[in-house]
Write a protein that holds these residues in place. Sequence first.
Motif, mmCIF file in Angstrom:
data_model
loop_
_atom_site.group_PDB
_atom_site.id
_atom_site.type_symbol
_atom_site.label_atom_id
_atom_site.label_comp_id
_atom_site.label_asym_id
_atom_site.label_seq_id
_atom_site.Cartn_x
_atom_site.Cartn_y
_atom_site.Cartn_z
ATOM 1 N N VAL A 50 -34.681 0.623 2.349
ATOM 2 C CA VAL A 50 -33.755 -0.330 1.731
ATOM 3 C C VAL A 50 -34.229 -0.630 0.313
ATOM 4 C CG1 VAL A 50 -32.742 -2.631 1.856
ATOM 5 C CG2 VAL A 50 -33.161 -1.340 3.959
ATOM 6 N N LEU A 51 -33.350 -0.395 -0.661
ATOM 7 C CA LEU A 51 -33.709 -0.562 -2.072
ATOM 8 C C LEU A 51 -33.146 -1.845 -2.678
ATOM 9 C CD1 LEU A 51 -33.095 3.116 -3.250
ATOM 10 C CD2 LEU A 51 -35.253 2.078 -2.495
ATOM 11 N N GLU A 52 -31.972 -2.255 -2.232
ATOM 12 C CA GLU A 52 -31.341 -3.477 -2.733
ATOM 13 C C GLU A 52 -30.616 -4.185 -1.607
ATOM 14 O OE1 GLU A 52 -30.346 -1.852 -7.263
ATOM 15 O OE2 GLU A 52 -28.722 -2.612 -6.013
ATOM 16 N N ARG A 53 -30.540 -5.500 -1.763
ATOM 17 C CA ARG A 53 -29.842 -6.328 -0.774
ATOM 18 C C ARG A 53 -29.077 -7.406 -1.545
ATOM 19 N NH1 ARG A 53 -30.715 -8.563 4.853
ATOM 20 N NH2 ARG A 53 -30.231 -10.767 4.574
ATOM 21 N N TRP A 54 -27.763 -7.272 -1.566
ATOM 22 C CA TRP A 54 -26.889 -8.243 -2.239
ATOM 23 C C TRP A 54 -26.400 -9.241 -1.201
ATOM 24 C CZ3 TRP A 54 -25.631 -7.782 -7.550
ATOM 25 C CH2 TRP A 54 -26.110 -6.618 -8.164
ATOM 26 N N TYR B 62 -34.360 -6.822 -4.747
ATOM 27 C CA TYR B 62 -34.550 -5.396 -5.036
ATOM 28 C C TYR B 62 -36.016 -5.016 -4.902
ATOM 29 C CZ TYR B 62 -35.792 -7.271 -9.667
ATOM 30 O OH TYR B 62 -36.368 -7.998 -10.678
ATOM 31 N N LYS B 63 -36.223 -3.766 -4.587
ATOM 32 C CA LYS B 63 -37.575 -3.265 -4.361
ATOM 33 C C LYS B 63 -38.314 -3.135 -5.695
ATOM 34 C CE LYS B 63 -40.174 0.645 -2.498
ATOM 35 N NZ LYS B 63 -41.177 -0.258 -1.909
ATOM 36 N N VAL B 64 -39.539 -3.624 -5.689
ATOM 37 C CA VAL B 64 -40.401 -3.502 -6.874
ATOM 38 C C VAL B 64 -41.471 -2.466 -6.560
ATOM 39 C CG1 VAL B 64 -41.944 -4.708 -8.446
ATOM 40 C CG2 VAL B 64 -39.993 -5.918 -7.446
ATOM 41 N N ASP B 65 -41.654 -1.513 -7.461
ATOM 42 C CA ASP B 65 -42.690 -0.503 -7.221
ATOM 43 C C ASP B 65 -44.056 -1.154 -7.124
ATOM 44 O OD1 ASP B 65 -40.898 1.573 -7.242
ATOM 45 O OD2 ASP B 65 -41.060 1.900 -9.399
#
Length: 208
Positions: free
Chosen positions: A97-101, A204-207
């Motif tokens: 999962v990369l983003e969640r709105w 959102y995912k942070v590296d």
Amino acid sequence: MAGTKHDTKNSITLKGSAQLVSEFFYFGINSILYQRGIYPPESFTYKQQYGLTLFTTTDEGVKDYLNSILKQIKDWLEAGEVQRLVLVVTNVDTKEVLERWDFNIQHEPSLGPLSSQEGKVGSKDLKIIQKEMRDVIRQITACVTFLPLLDCVCSFDLLVYTHQNADVPDKWAESAPCFIANSEEVRLKSFSTSIHKVEACVSYKVDA
């Protein structure tokens, strides 16, 4: 008595509010899909809404999916049974999962118990409601400037949070919450119809 005609001019019924909110979700979700490049830009067309030029999908499968879910959400909004709508963006290959709105939905407390809301009306001017919706859509567009680039093939899914006693169609399935590990969150503006209030944010995912 000539002055009484304006009393109901700006009245918004529960059904009308549910229609406005579900319509906002249609344009908001389409804006996210377009701005985040989930589908190629040539699979969208444009339409004037809220005083903006907004892009909506021309893909029949995506349209059917959105219309089916938003029709159900409209019913749940009228029944006071929906709490949240979440759009999840996932890496197709890794399932990460990369983003969640996240769109949190509240029934305005001033209207009293949900069971008595059917006959209630809100008094907010439609132009003000649409301006607030426009501000949220503009923020969705502006998010592209700081959200990480989605440099992989992505898919999206919609999660709907309802009250436990909500009448859920058979074809709907339970889902994991799809939270993001090592994420950051940005709160967006909210809007209110005076019957429903919607607060938005994106995680959102942070590296690492």
